[in-house]
Design a protein around this motif. Structure first.
Motif, PDB file in Angstrom:
ATOM      1  N   LEU A  82       0.818  -1.164  -0.049  1.00 54.79           N
ATOM      2  CA  LEU A  82      -0.084  -0.014   0.000  1.00 54.79           C
ATOM      3  C   LEU A  82       0.839   1.072  -0.094  1.00 54.79           C
ATOM      4  O   LEU A  82       0.566   2.326  -0.718  1.00 54.79           O
ATOM      5  CB  LEU A  82      -0.992  -0.120   1.184  1.00 54.79           C
ATOM      6  N   ILE A  83       2.116   1.328   0.834  1.00 55.37           N
ATOM      7  CA  ILE A  83       2.822   2.321   1.070  1.00 55.37           C
ATOM      8  C   ILE A  83       3.452   2.461  -0.570  1.00 55.37           C
ATOM      9  O   ILE A  83       3.247   3.730  -0.904  1.00 55.37           O
ATOM     10  CB  ILE A  83       3.897   2.255   2.117  1.00 55.37           C
ATOM     11  N   LYS A  84       4.050   1.382  -1.164  1.00 52.69           N
ATOM     12  CA  LYS A  84       4.570   1.603  -2.374  1.00 52.69           C
ATOM     13  C   LYS A  84       3.659   1.997  -3.720  1.00 52.69           C
ATOM     14  O   LYS A  84       4.010   2.946  -4.397  1.00 52.69           O
ATOM     15  CB  LYS A  84       5.293   0.463  -2.682  1.00 52.69           C
ATOM     16  N   THR A  85       2.303   1.507  -3.185  1.00 56.12           N
ATOM     17  CA  THR A  85       1.503   2.286  -4.319  1.00 56.12           C
ATOM     18  C   THR A  85       1.173   3.664  -4.119  1.00 56.12           C
ATOM     19  O   THR A  85       0.965   4.373  -5.298  1.00 56.12           O
ATOM     20  CB  THR A  85       0.192   1.209  -4.218  1.00 56.12           C
ATOM     21  N   LEU A  86       1.020   4.035  -2.984  1.00 56.56           N
ATOM     22  CA  LEU A  86       0.717   5.375  -2.548  1.00 56.56           C
ATOM     23  C   LEU A  86       1.903   6.282  -3.493  1.00 56.56           C
ATOM     24  O   LEU A  86       1.576   7.500  -3.867  1.00 56.56           O
ATOM     25  CB  LEU A  86       0.645   5.610  -1.375  1.00 56.56           C
ATOM     26  N   GLN A  87       3.061   5.700  -2.889  1.00 56.90           N
ATOM     27  CA  GLN A  87       4.391   6.480  -3.458  1.00 56.90           C
ATOM     28  C   GLN A  87       4.248   6.759  -4.883  1.00 56.90           C
ATOM     29  O   GLN A  87       4.653   7.779  -5.478  1.00 56.90           O
ATOM     30  CB  GLN A  87       5.532   5.868  -2.942  1.00 56.90           C
ATOM     31  N   LYS A  88       4.176   5.541  -5.736  1.00 56.56           N
ATOM     32  CA  LYS A  88       3.953   5.581  -6.983  1.00 56.56           C
ATOM     33  C   LYS A  88       2.961   6.464  -7.695  1.00 56.56           C
ATOM     34  O   LYS A  88       3.144   7.255  -8.691  1.00 56.56           O
ATOM     35  CB  LYS A  88       4.025   4.033  -7.488  1.00 56.56           C
ATOM     36  N   THR A  89       1.837   6.344  -6.941  1.00 54.34           N
ATOM     37  CA  THR A  89       0.789   7.262  -7.476  1.00 54.34           C
ATOM     38  C   THR A  89       1.040   8.656  -7.245  1.00 54.34           C
ATOM     39  O   THR A  89       0.903   9.401  -8.114  1.00 54.34           O
ATOM     40  CB  THR A  89      -0.728   6.855  -6.698  1.00 54.34           C
ATOM     41  N   ASN A  90       1.665   9.185  -6.324  1.00 54.91           N
ATOM     42  CA  ASN A  90       2.165  10.430  -5.816  1.00 54.91           C
ATOM     43  C   ASN A  90       3.240  10.722  -6.938  1.00 54.91           C
ATOM     44  O   ASN A  90       3.233  12.123  -7.436  1.00 54.91           O
ATOM     45  CB  ASN A  90       2.654  10.523  -4.492  1.00 54.91           C
ATOM     46  N   SER A  91       4.214   9.794  -7.133  1.00 52.80           N
ATOM     47  CA  SER A  91       5.013  10.132  -8.177  1.00 52.80           C
ATOM     48  C   SER A  91       4.611  10.278  -9.569  1.00 52.80           C
ATOM     49  O   SER A  91       5.070  11.179 -10.226  1.00 52.80           O
ATOM     50  CB  SER A  91       6.151   8.995  -8.342  1.00 52.80           C
ATOM     51  N   ILE A  92       3.645   9.628  -9.865  1.00 53.49           N
ATOM     52  CA  ILE A  92       2.883   9.651 -11.176  1.00 53.49           C
ATOM     53  C   ILE A  92       2.312  11.071 -11.476  1.00 53.49           C
ATOM     54  O   ILE A  92       2.123  11.688 -12.405  1.00 53.49           O
ATOM     55  CB  ILE A  92       2.050   8.557 -11.555  1.00 53.49           C
ATOM     56  N   GLU A  93       1.689  11.261 -10.345  1.00 54.71           N
ATOM     57  CA  GLU A  93       0.706  12.521 -10.409  1.00 54.71           C
ATOM     58  C   GLU A  93       1.686  13.814 -10.283  1.00 54.71           C
ATOM     59  O   GLU A  93       1.387  14.809 -11.169  1.00 54.71           O
ATOM     60  CB  GLU A  93      -0.055  12.667  -8.760  1.00 54.71           C
ATOM     61  N   LYS A  94       2.746  13.930  -9.787  1.00 52.72           N
ATOM     62  CA  LYS A  94       3.960  14.813  -9.683  1.00 52.72           C
ATOM     63  C   LYS A  94       4.403  15.032 -10.987  1.00 52.72           C
ATOM     64  O   LYS A  94       4.373  16.090 -11.713  1.00 52.72           O
ATOM     65  CB  LYS A  94       4.765  14.650  -8.586  1.00 52.72           C
ATOM     66  N   GLU A  95       4.811  13.878 -11.831  1.00 51.00           N
ATOM     67  CA  GLU A  95       5.258  13.955 -13.113  1.00 51.00           C
ATOM     68  C   GLU A  95       4.151  14.387 -14.093  1.00 51.00           C
ATOM     69  O   GLU A  95       4.486  15.279 -15.099  1.00 51.00           O
ATOM     70  CB  GLU A  95       5.820  12.569 -13.417  1.00 51.00           C
ATOM     71  N   LYS A  96       3.019  14.194 -13.888  1.00 56.13           N
ATOM     72  CA  LYS A  96       2.004  14.422 -14.754  1.00 56.13           C
ATOM     73  C   LYS A  96       1.744  16.010 -14.625  1.00 56.13           C
ATOM     74  O   LYS A  96       1.631  16.763 -15.649  1.00 56.13           O
ATOM     75  CB  LYS A  96       0.576  13.828 -14.381  1.00 56.13           C
TER      76      LYS A  96
END
Length: 355
Positions: free
Chosen positions: A149-163
């Motif tokens: 869950l932590i890694k998924t949230l981190q990836k989601t945040n990273s994708i959102e930031k890059e977006k």
């Protein structure tokens, strides 16, 4: 979109460190609990673990490893009742199988000892191991789901930031063409009539293009730079319209070195010049800009030019609105009043915010 694993807080090394700490804590409390029981029974607290206490620790280690690396990743990436049931069944089966191999096969070969007597019914063996394996199985699955869950949230945040970064770069890329459409028409008008002011116009345009080329790509700039850009822009328009160019400006800035996102004020002025009436002395464009310690406020008011039709009307304001959402989310005010005679824009946003 590729995510750099180095940016993730939980690396593989960190994951295994978490698991190791969990197992060490569990072992400590298990040993301490047994020691307290012995103390109550009048025995010594400290003792050397017997063979099957030691083998149980190995059973737990191997069980955690297999659940964490094989069972959970295979079946719990999509969590539902079916995947949870399969994961529990396989996890308990893993514990039971590993314990059988270690305590019924290996210890028999190496030490001529087995934990369960020969002839123990299979049903009892499974039931008894369900009891012993419950804590390790549920803990292993819980740790994997928490880390996942932590890694998924981190990836989601990273994708959102890059977006967001990609969006802001795209929006900034739209700024220069939009501005050029306005200013090059001005230069063309001056050159076509051989005006002596064409050189001054080119000088102003050069200063403006330096700003749009080098400053708009930064995360933040000083307010003074944006105001200088506005002044250069107005000077260029003054050359174009001559004496019939009526704009009133009022700048009340507490600190010209305060940082703001680039090209955040200028679109309001450009929009007023492009779509407003600038030739009426009784209805000048009014630009009122002021700052306090915490906020910046700007209002731009213009009479609508009823004779000017522009299919690209609003591009600058739409881009600005998207950029405001990116920089300030819901911490800004952006209001438009349009009575089809007068067009007024009001913008207020916090200063010293993390942009």
């Amino acid at each position: 979109m590729k995510i750099n694993d180095k940016t993730l807080l939980l690396s593989k090394k960190s994951e295994w460190l978490v698991i190791s700490i969990f197992w060490l804590i569990y072992t400590f409390f298990d040993y301490t609990g047994n020691g307290l029981i012995r103390s109550v029974q009048g025995k010594t607290f400290f003792h050397l673990p017997d063979l099957f206490s030691i083998t149980m620790y190995f059973v737990q280690i191997f069980t955690i490893f297999i659940i964490y690396t094989i069972v959970a990743p295979k079946f719990l990436k999509k969590i539902n009742w079916k995947t949870i049931a399969i994961s529990l069944i396989l996890s308990f089966a893993t514990f039971i199988f590993i314990r059988y191999v270690i305590e019924q096969v290996l210890t028999d070969i190496l030490f001529d000892k087995i934990n369960y007597f020969e002839g123990t019914p299979l049903s009892f063996y499974i039931y008894d191991n369900l009891h012993y394996g419950t804590f390790i199985v549920f803990s292993s699955l819980f740790i994997w789901m928490a880390v996942h869950l932590i890694k998924t949230l981190q990836k989601t945040n990273s994708i959102e930031k890059e977006k967001k970064e990609a969006e802001i770069k795209f929006l900034k890329a739209q700024i220069n063409p939009h501005f050029l459409f306005n200013t090059l028409n001005n230069i063309y008008s001056l050159v076509s009539i051989n005006s002596d002011q064409s050189l001054k116009a080119i000088e102003n345009l050069s200063a403006i293009m330096r700003f749009t080329t080098y400053e708009t790509h930064k995360e933040s700039i000083e307010i003074e730079q944006e105001i200088n850009y506005i002044k250069q822009y107005l000077a260029l328009e003054q050359i174009r319209f001559g004496e019939k160019f009526f704009v009133k400006t009022a700048f009340d800035i507490q600190n010209y070195n305060t940082l703001i996102p680039p090209y955040i004020l200028s679109p309001l002025v450009e929009n007023a010049i492009k779509h407003g009436s600038v030739r009426e002395s009784e209805n000048p464009i009014v630009i009122d800009l002021n700052t306090t310690k915490d906020f910046l406020e700007i209002s731009v008011k213009n009479k609508i030019n009823q004779h000017q039709k522009d299919q690209e009307k609003g591009i600058g304001l739409m881009n600005l609105k998207q950029r405001l959402n990116h920089y300030f989310e819901n911490q800004y005010q952006f209001e438009i009043q349009n009575d089809y005679i007068t067009f007024t824009i009001y913008l207020k946003f916090p200063l010293n915010a993390e942009n």
